[in-house]
Design a protein around this motif. Sequence first.
Motif, PDB file in Angstrom:
ATOM      1  N   THR A 137       0.733  -1.367  -0.112  1.00 21.50           N
ATOM      2  CA  THR A 137       0.030  -0.416  -0.131  1.00 21.50           C
ATOM      3  C   THR A 137       1.035   1.992   0.079  1.00 21.50           C
ATOM      4  N   LEU A 138       0.573   2.208  -0.782  1.00 19.49           N
ATOM      5  CA  LEU A 138       1.372   3.551  -0.839  1.00 19.49           C
ATOM      6  C   LEU A 138       0.560   4.125  -0.932  1.00 19.49           C
ATOM      7  N   PHE A 139       0.905   5.440  -0.289  1.00 22.09           N
ATOM      8  CA  PHE A 139      -0.093   6.398  -0.005  1.00 22.09           C
ATOM      9  C   PHE A 139       0.679   8.003   0.092  1.00 22.09           C
ATOM     10  N   ILE A 140      -0.035   9.021   0.420  1.00 26.64           N
ATOM     11  CA  ILE A 140       0.058  10.276   0.997  1.00 26.64           C
ATOM     12  C   ILE A 140      -0.063  10.472   1.907  1.00 26.64           C
ATOM     13  N   LEU A 141       1.405  10.804   2.986  1.00 27.14           N
ATOM     14  CA  LEU A 141       1.353  11.484   4.474  1.00 27.14           C
ATOM     15  C   LEU A 141      -0.081  12.126   4.463  1.00 27.14           C
ATOM     16  N   PRO A 142      -1.082  11.674   5.784  1.00 21.58           N
ATOM     17  CA  PRO A 142      -2.084  12.480   6.020  1.00 21.58           C
ATOM     18  C   PRO A 142      -2.263  14.232   6.158  1.00 21.58           C
ATOM     19  N   ASN A 143      -0.963  14.330   6.794  1.00 18.04           N
ATOM     20  CA  ASN A 143      -0.157  15.531   7.008  1.00 18.04           C
ATOM     21  C   ASN A 143       0.147  16.744   5.711  1.00 18.04           C
ATOM     22  N   VAL A 144       0.483  15.826   4.713  1.00 14.71           N
ATOM     23  CA  VAL A 144       0.678  16.883   3.567  1.00 14.71           C
ATOM     24  C   VAL A 144      -0.614  17.767   2.121  1.00 14.71           C
ATOM     25  N   THR A 145      -0.512  18.579   2.457  1.00 13.67           N
ATOM     26  CA  THR A 145      -1.224  18.987   1.080  1.00 13.67           C
ATOM     27  C   THR A 145      -1.233  19.023   0.014  1.00 13.67           C
ATOM     28  N   PHE A 146      -1.845  18.404  -1.212  1.00  8.58           N
ATOM     29  CA  PHE A 146      -1.230  17.923  -3.112  1.00  8.58           C
ATOM     30  C   PHE A 146      -1.796  19.159  -3.399  1.00  8.58           C
ATOM     31  N   PRO A 147      -1.597  19.639  -4.246  1.00 12.08           N
ATOM     32  CA  PRO A 147      -1.409  20.197  -4.849  1.00 12.08           C
ATOM     33  C   PRO A 147      -2.096  20.074  -6.171  1.00 12.08           C
ATOM     34  N   ASP A 148      -3.584  20.775  -6.155  1.00 13.20           N
ATOM     35  CA  ASP A 148      -4.670  20.048  -7.343  1.00 13.20           C
ATOM     36  C   ASP A 148      -4.076  19.504  -8.647  1.00 13.20           C
ATOM     37  N   ASN A 149      -3.788  21.003  -9.140  1.00 10.52           N
ATOM     38  CA  ASN A 149      -2.428  20.537 -10.455  1.00 10.52           C
ATOM     39  C   ASN A 149      -1.766  19.604 -11.028  1.00 10.52           C
ATOM     40  N   PHE A 150      -1.076  18.926 -10.181  1.00  8.40           N
ATOM     41  CA  PHE A 150      -0.340  17.829  -9.623  1.00  8.40           C
ATOM     42  C   PHE A 150      -0.644  16.643  -9.154  1.00  8.40           C
ATOM     43  N   ILE A 151       0.404  15.890  -9.585  1.00 10.13           N
ATOM     44  CA  ILE A 151       0.247  14.393  -9.277  1.00 10.13           C
ATOM     45  C   ILE A 151       1.439  14.345  -8.829  1.00 10.13           C
ATOM     46  N   ALA A 152       1.462  12.657  -8.609  1.00 12.78           N
ATOM     47  CA  ALA A 152       2.335  11.979  -8.265  1.00 12.78           C
ATOM     48  C   ALA A 152       2.806  10.738  -8.908  1.00 12.78           C
ATOM     49  N   THR A 153       3.364  10.659  -9.822  1.00 13.35           N
ATOM     50  CA  THR A 153       4.293   8.922 -11.101  1.00 13.35           C
ATOM     51  C   THR A 153       4.955   8.493 -10.071  1.00 13.35           C
ATOM     52  N   VAL A 154       4.099   7.263  -9.802  1.00 15.25           N
ATOM     53  CA  VAL A 154       5.033   5.804  -9.848  1.00 15.25           C
ATOM     54  C   VAL A 154       5.397   5.051  -9.934  1.00 15.25           C
ATOM     55  N   TYR A 155       6.947   4.815 -10.030  1.00 14.37           N
ATOM     56  CA  TYR A 155       7.409   3.663 -10.247  1.00 14.37           C
ATOM     57  C   TYR A 155       8.311   3.015  -9.322  1.00 14.37           C
ATOM     58  N   PHE A 156       8.633   1.676 -10.387  1.00 10.68           N
ATOM     59  CA  PHE A 156       9.091   0.797  -9.675  1.00 10.68           C
ATOM     60  C   PHE A 156      10.247  -0.017 -10.316  1.00 10.68           C
TER      61      PHE A 156
END
Length: 239
Positions: free
Chosen positions: A41-60
């Motif tokens: 399970t991968l997630f953004i930490l609860p206290n992090v404000t993530f801007p709507d006009n950005f995303i986090a692309t995930v790689y392995f």
Amino acid sequence: MFAAIASGNPLQLSTEVPNSNGLQHTIVLSSTKPKSYSHITLFILPNVTFPDNFIATVYFKLSPNEDFKIFGYLGNEKPSAIFKVKLPSAASLGQPPSGYGDGLGEIDMDDNIGGMGDSSNHNISELIIGISIEPRDQGMMKINEWKAEQQASKSSSSSLVLSRPGMQGNVLTVGQLATAYPKLTQELAAKIVQHAYNYLSGFLDAAGNVSIKRFDTWWDKFKTRLANDGTFLDEVTSS
């Protein structure tokens, strides 16, 4: 900013990569128990404000020497994702010829798109997650291209296409497969016969016969299981 949990293991936080022109965060699943979990399970930490006009692309990737492969994204509308890890049996790791088999097996996003394989004998505890924060339009373009590639790969997977050094063309029929990999084909046939024997021997009558309906039932179950996870054949032994 991010965290990952491999089932049955402690939470691991992301580490920021300094002076990076690409991936800004990584999570190395180095303290996990090898081959002992099935989901990440991968997630953004609860206290992090993530801007709507950005995303986090995930790689392995499976080791520092390999290239990252894209496998999805996180954002405000999708703050977490579950990745299913499917490992091959130990017997298949490093054993088949080049081009045969998956070191990791596969990793699927929770939307069931994607899969990763590697021919090397890797340990799942070496799994490295890379995360890149980028403009939504730019990131989603990469995601959509990746999904299109995955769908195209799935649509063409109905035919068995294998290649072997020194062979002309591809393996498209069972006869060609038997010619290219005679030992492996013999082992496969033996496993199938043994699986049938193990199942049908439980239905012998007093004369040592088995109803053909029992065979039909075995065949239907066998085809279903083979479609879902063919690696079960590696565990077939004489009973």
